[in-house]
Design an enzyme around this catalytic site. Structure first.
Site, PDB file in Angstrom:
ATOM      1  N   ALA A  78       0.858  -1.189   0.000  1.00 17.69           N
ATOM      2  CA  ALA A  78       0.000   0.000   0.000  1.00 17.69           C
ATOM      3  C   ALA A  78       0.887   1.230   0.000  1.00 17.69           C
ATOM      4  O   ALA A  78       2.104   1.122   0.148  1.00 17.69           O
ATOM      5  CB  ALA A  78      -0.891   0.022   1.240  1.00 17.69           C
ATOM      6  N   LYS A  79       0.298   2.386  -0.192  1.00 19.40           N
ATOM      7  CA  LYS A  79       1.030   3.655  -0.088  1.00 19.40           C
ATOM      8  C   LYS A  79      -0.001   4.745   0.171  1.00 19.40           C
ATOM      9  O   LYS A  79      -1.169   4.580  -0.192  1.00 19.40           O
ATOM     10  CB  LYS A  79       1.761   3.943  -1.410  1.00 19.40           C
ATOM     11  CG  LYS A  79       2.932   4.876  -1.271  1.00 19.40           C
ATOM     12  CD  LYS A  79       4.172   4.125  -0.841  1.00 19.40           C
ATOM     13  CE  LYS A  79       5.360   5.061  -0.676  1.00 19.40           C
ATOM     14  NZ  LYS A  79       6.588   4.313  -0.373  1.00 19.40           N
ATOM     15  N   ALA A  80       0.429   5.832   0.780  1.00 19.47           N
ATOM     16  CA  ALA A  80      -0.477   6.943   1.029  1.00 19.47           C
ATOM     17  C   ALA A  80       0.205   8.249   0.683  1.00 19.47           C
ATOM     18  O   ALA A  80       1.435   8.324   0.636  1.00 19.47           O
ATOM     19  CB  ALA A  80      -0.903   6.956   2.495  1.00 19.47           C
TER      20      ALA A  80
END
Ligand code: NAD
Length: 366
Positions: free
Chosen positions: A75-77
């Site tokens: 994931a990444k934000a």
């Protein structure tokens, strides 16, 4: 705001847009794939961070975590904003983002460009979860313990014998004598490897009889460039490609090895500490000329493995043990695939990561 992003059979599985106009907060989380377990990936703060960039980085994390052998998806934000903004405003934004992403129980954030350990502590304080915390609240400081350098040395344990190289007495060159390069040299030094050359952004130092590692680390820590180190001969050769050595560690910037300079390389083993330090042409040349490469996301996975151990409540000594075990196993599997399937190391590593994600997905309800 352009909200279009690519999708395929791998992911993303969840995308969260966070907007709080009264605070000036705009951000997003892309959880790419969670088949292997909850997804780990950093929160990037930048004025121009976009959902497309975050989605691409989330996919890269799916492969990286699978390649590292972690039971975690990717994931990444992103939070839109200048990371150098007023600190109180930044804390307010990160805390509000932390509250908004609590609903995503499949996402474990970590620090990335523009965020740090303190930001992860604020997120936990807001009732969320995070890795890469300050030591006082259970974090394992990965640059202090040299997690990535330790992983490079573990990669060498497995890769060196495959090219007939004995670590005791082998000569090492480090291109980029920072956190990764210094710890890599130190852990390889414990195995009898001799550092003969090191560079930083301002130049290099070379000593064929071996550089005094601790003295060089102190020299660098005092703010001086490696080129002025009294124990070696200085030069302005930051790339250090043609230096006489057995093991070459790039630990600085992308694309240092290219078609136009790789032919000067003398090393038999390249352990990629930096991300993408060689172009595709340079990697193909090395494979054709008997230079064994352990690709970046296999060799430099010590940091992400350390973060996963921390998240599961492990200690520093557990982290050290897991980093070495995982990286040794991953390097062995990649090199077996190289030999068995005639692939380049990077292709073999990607195939291994894809196979692991596919297997994890096969256990999910159709
Ligand atoms: P760092 O800032 O501590 O060290 C980088 C070193 O490279 C410095 O000594 C700098 O002077 C030198 N350098 C910069 N440009 C150079 C150039 N053109 N030629 C020669 N030397 C140059 O950074 P780090 O944490 O050691 O990370 C190094 C690389 O490894 C980066 O590409 C980073 O993305 C990658 N990486 C780091 C980690 C980690 O755990 N820190 C994990 C995975 C990958």
């Amino acid at each position: 705001m352009d909200l279009h992003f690519d999708t395929d059979e791998i992911g993303p599985t969840r995308v969260l847009l966070v907007r709080e106009p009264s605070l000036g907060l705009e951000g997003f989380v892309v959880v790419d794939n969670v088949a292997a377990g909850p997804a780990i990936g950093g929160i990037r703060m930048a004025e121009d961070v976009s959902i497309q960039e975050v989605a691409r980085l989330a996919r890269a994390m799916t492969w990286k975590n699978a390649a590292a052998g972690l039971a975690h998806g990717g994931a990444k934000a992103g939070i839109v904003g200048d990371p150098e903004m007023d600190p109180a405003k930044k804390e307010g934004l990160v805390r509000a983002f932390g509250r908004a992403i609590r609903v995503l129980d499949s996402y474990i954030p970590g620090p990335d460009m523009g965020t740090n350990e303190a930001a992860m502590a604020w997120i936990v304080d807001e009732g969320g979860r995070a890795a890469g915390l300050p030591r006082v609240v259970g974090g394992i400081p990965l640059d202090e313990i040299g997690a990535t350098g330790l992983g490079l040395a573990a990669a060498a344990d497995v890769a060196a014998p495959r090219v007939g190289l004995t670590l005791a007495g082998a000569r090492l060159a480090v291109q980029g004598f920072g956190a990764v390069g210094q710890h890599g040299a130190r852990y390889l030094g414990e195995r009898g490897v001799r550092l003969v050359a090191a560079s930083d952004s301002r130049g290099a130092t070379v000593n064929a009889d071996g550089l005094d590692l601790e003295a060089l680390v102190l020299h660098k820590a005092s703010g001086q460039p490696v080129s002025t180190f009294p124990g070696g001969s200085g030069s302005d050769d930051t790339a250090l490609v043609g230096v006489d050595c057995d093991i070459w560690i790039p630990a600085a910037r992308p694309d240092v090895l290219r078609a136009d300079n790789v032919t000067a390389l003398k090393a038999r083993l390249v352990l990629q500490g930096a991300n993408i330090p060689a172009t595709a042409e340079a990697e193909a040349w090395m494979a054709a000329n008997g230079v064994l490469v352990v690709p970046d996301f296999i060799a430099n996975a010590g940091g992400v493995i350390c973060a996963a151990v921390e998240f599961h409540g492990g200690t520093e000594s557990t982290a050290r043990q897991v980093i070495q075990e995982r990286i040794r196993a991953n390097v062995a599997e990649v090199l077996d695939r190289v030999e068995r399937d005639g692939l380049l190391p990077r292709q073999a590593a990607e195939a291994m990561a894809r196979a692991r994600v596919a297997e994890a997905m096969s256990y999910r309800r159709p």
